[in-house]
Design a protein around this motif. Structure first.
Motif, PDB file in Angstrom:
ATOM      1  N   GLU A  28       0.793  -1.243   0.000  1.00  0.00           N
ATOM      2  CA  GLU A  28       0.000   0.000   0.000  1.00  0.00           C
ATOM      3  C   GLU A  28       0.820   1.285   0.000  1.00  0.00           C
ATOM      4  OE1 GLU A  28      -3.752   0.376   2.010  1.00  0.00           O
ATOM      5  OE2 GLU A  28      -3.904  -1.819   1.957  1.00  0.00           O
ATOM      6  N   ASN A  76       2.372   2.527  -3.140  1.00  0.00           N
ATOM      7  CA  ASN A  76       1.475   2.976  -4.204  1.00  0.00           C
ATOM      8  C   ASN A  76       0.820   1.804  -4.951  1.00  0.00           C
ATOM      9  OD1 ASN A  76       0.312   5.211  -5.484  1.00  0.00           O
ATOM     10  ND2 ASN A  76       1.779   5.132  -7.192  1.00  0.00           N
ATOM     11  N   GLN A 128       4.933   0.625 -10.022  1.00  0.00           N
ATOM     12  CA  GLN A 128       3.973   1.490  -9.315  1.00  0.00           C
ATOM     13  C   GLN A 128       4.661   2.518  -8.422  1.00  0.00           C
ATOM     14  OE1 GLN A 128       0.705   1.489 -10.585  1.00  0.00           O
ATOM     15  NE2 GLN A 128       0.203   1.688  -8.424  1.00  0.00           N
ATOM     16  N   PHE A 129       5.852   2.162  -7.931  1.00  0.00           N
ATOM     17  CA  PHE A 129       6.483   3.023  -6.923  1.00  0.00           C
ATOM     18  C   PHE A 129       7.575   3.919  -7.476  1.00  0.00           C
ATOM     19  CE2 PHE A 129       9.376  -0.495  -6.994  1.00  0.00           C
ATOM     20  CZ  PHE A 129       8.544  -1.611  -7.050  1.00  0.00           C
ATOM     21  N   HIS A 142       8.394   7.537  -6.706  1.00  0.00           N
ATOM     22  CA  HIS A 142       7.099   8.124  -7.069  1.00  0.00           C
ATOM     23  C   HIS A 142       6.684   9.174  -6.026  1.00  0.00           C
ATOM     24  CE1 HIS A 142       2.920   8.462  -8.205  1.00  0.00           C
ATOM     25  NE2 HIS A 142       3.142   7.687  -9.269  1.00  0.00           N
ATOM     26  N   ASN A 185       3.876   9.889  -4.832  1.00  0.00           N
ATOM     27  CA  ASN A 185       2.956   9.321  -3.839  1.00  0.00           C
ATOM     28  C   ASN A 185       3.695   8.563  -2.739  1.00  0.00           C
ATOM     29  OD1 ASN A 185       0.879  10.315  -5.285  1.00  0.00           O
ATOM     30  ND2 ASN A 185       0.120   8.332  -6.065  1.00  0.00           N
ATOM     31  N   VAL A 186       4.773   7.879  -3.120  1.00  0.00           N
ATOM     32  CA  VAL A 186       5.545   7.127  -2.123  1.00  0.00           C
ATOM     33  C   VAL A 186       6.254   8.097  -1.189  1.00  0.00           C
ATOM     34  CG1 VAL A 186       7.411   5.438  -1.778  1.00  0.00           C
ATOM     35  CG2 VAL A 186       5.825   5.151  -3.693  1.00  0.00           C
ATOM     36  N   ASN A 199       3.612   9.379   1.101  1.00  0.00           N
ATOM     37  CA  ASN A 199       3.233   8.342   2.071  1.00  0.00           C
ATOM     38  C   ASN A 199       4.233   8.232   3.216  1.00  0.00           C
ATOM     39  OD1 ASN A 199       1.032   7.710   0.551  1.00  0.00           O
ATOM     40  ND2 ASN A 199       1.948   5.903  -0.437  1.00  0.00           N
TER      41      ASN A 199
END
Ligand code: DAH
Length: 349
Positions: free
Chosen positions: A142, A145, A254-255, A292, A294-295, A298
């Protein structure tokens, strides 16, 4: 007096004949010449005797003590020799037999490759960190990402320990997240993490349900893909020789954004094309990319302020390429003949 001494001597000779154990002889010795032994007792009442009598008793008892000591010593030697001979006859060495080969231990080939990678990165200021093999879904997916239900999870199906949340990590990438959360305020972050990973794969020559990855992460300000390229180039040259050339190909993770596949020029044919590089001249080594946004978010980093790159590669694949091993199961079937063969290939023996 002489008579008594003769009787003691006769008794000693009689008793000692049947003795064949060291312990029994010790007891017999105490019985005759010990502190309260029969011979010592002869001189017990010397005080009450006349000078002449003392002389006589002294002479007789001394002589007897000497004789008894000699008798007991002879027996001691006899028992000792017998034990030694028995031992020697049992341990006959046949010098015509071939010598026993003493095998030298050697570092495990996979560990050796990992150590080499570690040393190379440490020389560039990276820390070697560790992370748990039993991991939470949150870290393994999660926060990287990869939300629940995302298709990217399909390629990383793993073993679940408890419900849907506790699993065996399918990649070492969760250590990126753990490190970012832990190192806040101590930037720049430069770490690599070698470790075991797991996937629900059917084992074959190139897949194993358990394998090793080496993860890498750098977070600082103003980091770009050029820094990743420069780092990768330096590492590739150190590991695969100064002639090694590197390239990036676009990829998807994704990351990371953008994501790349990193290739090195084939060290077997130097780019000409051979079986090892499947005639392409290039060998893919790792996945990588820019962390990323988002990472970063996070893990508490503002992507406008911070940037970084990450990479991850399979340790077995690296060792397989380096040592010409064509089956990943070789690392796990504990066949010492094979492990020894790699060691010789390395030119160390
Ligand atoms: N975790 C990825 C995998 O197991 C490998 C990887 C790719 C790691 C890109 C990274 C990365 O850190 O940036 O397939």
């Amino acid at each position: 007096m002489q008579e008594l001494a003769d009787t003691i001597k006769t008794d000693l000779l009689k008793e000692i004949k049947d003795i064949d154990k060291e312990q029994d002889l010790v007891e017999l010795k105490a019985k005759y010449i010990g502190k309260s032994g029969r011979i010592t007792e002869l001189t017990k009442n010397m005080r009450d005797l006349s000078v002449d009598e003392r002389k006589e008793v002294g002479l007789i008892s001394n002589k007897l003590k000497e004789e008894a000591t000699k008798i007991i010593e002879d027996k001691e030697k006899e028992i000792h020799d017998r034990i030694l001979n028995e031992k020697l006859s049992k341990e006959v060495i046949d010098i015509s037999l071939p010598a026993t080969k003493v095998c030298n231990g050697a570092p495990n080939i996979l560990e050796k490759v990992i150590e080499e990678v570690e040393e190379t990165f440490m020389s560039m200021g990276y820390d070697v960190v560790d992370g748990p093999e039993i991991e939470e879904d949150k870290y393994n997916f999660e926060l990287l990402n990869i939300p629940k239900g995302h298709a990217a999870r399909d390629a990383q199906d793993t073993f679940y320990i408890e419900g849907d949340e506790i699993l065996l990590r399918s990649q070492t990438s969760p250590v990126q997240v753990r490190t970012m959360l832990k190192y806040q305020g101590k930037e720049p972050i430069r770490m690599i993490c070698p470790g075991k990973t797991y996937r629900r794969d059917d084992d074959d020559a190139t897949h194993s349900h358990q394998f090793m990855q080496i993860e890498g992460l750098l977070v600082d300000k103003d980091i770009s893909l050029c820094d990743l390229k420069g780092t990768f180039d330096t590492i590739a040259k150190k590991l695969f020789g100064p002639d090694c050339v590197t390239r990036f190909r676009p990829s998807y993770y994704q990351f990371t954004e953008p994501s790349v596949e990193t290739d090195i020029s084939c060290f077997a044919c130097h780019g000409k094309g051979c079986a090892l590089c499947k005639n392409t001249g290039w060998i893919t080594i790792s996945g990588a990319g820019m962390v990323h946004p988002n990472v970063l978010k996070n893990c508490g980093y503002d992507p406008k302020e911070w940037s970084g790159f990450a990479f991850g590669f399979g340790a077995e694949r690296c060792a397989m390429l380096k040592y010409g091993i064509d089956d990943i199961r070789t690392f796990y079937n504990t066949d010492l003949r094979e492990l020894g063969a790699f060691d010789r290939k390395d030119g160390e023996q």
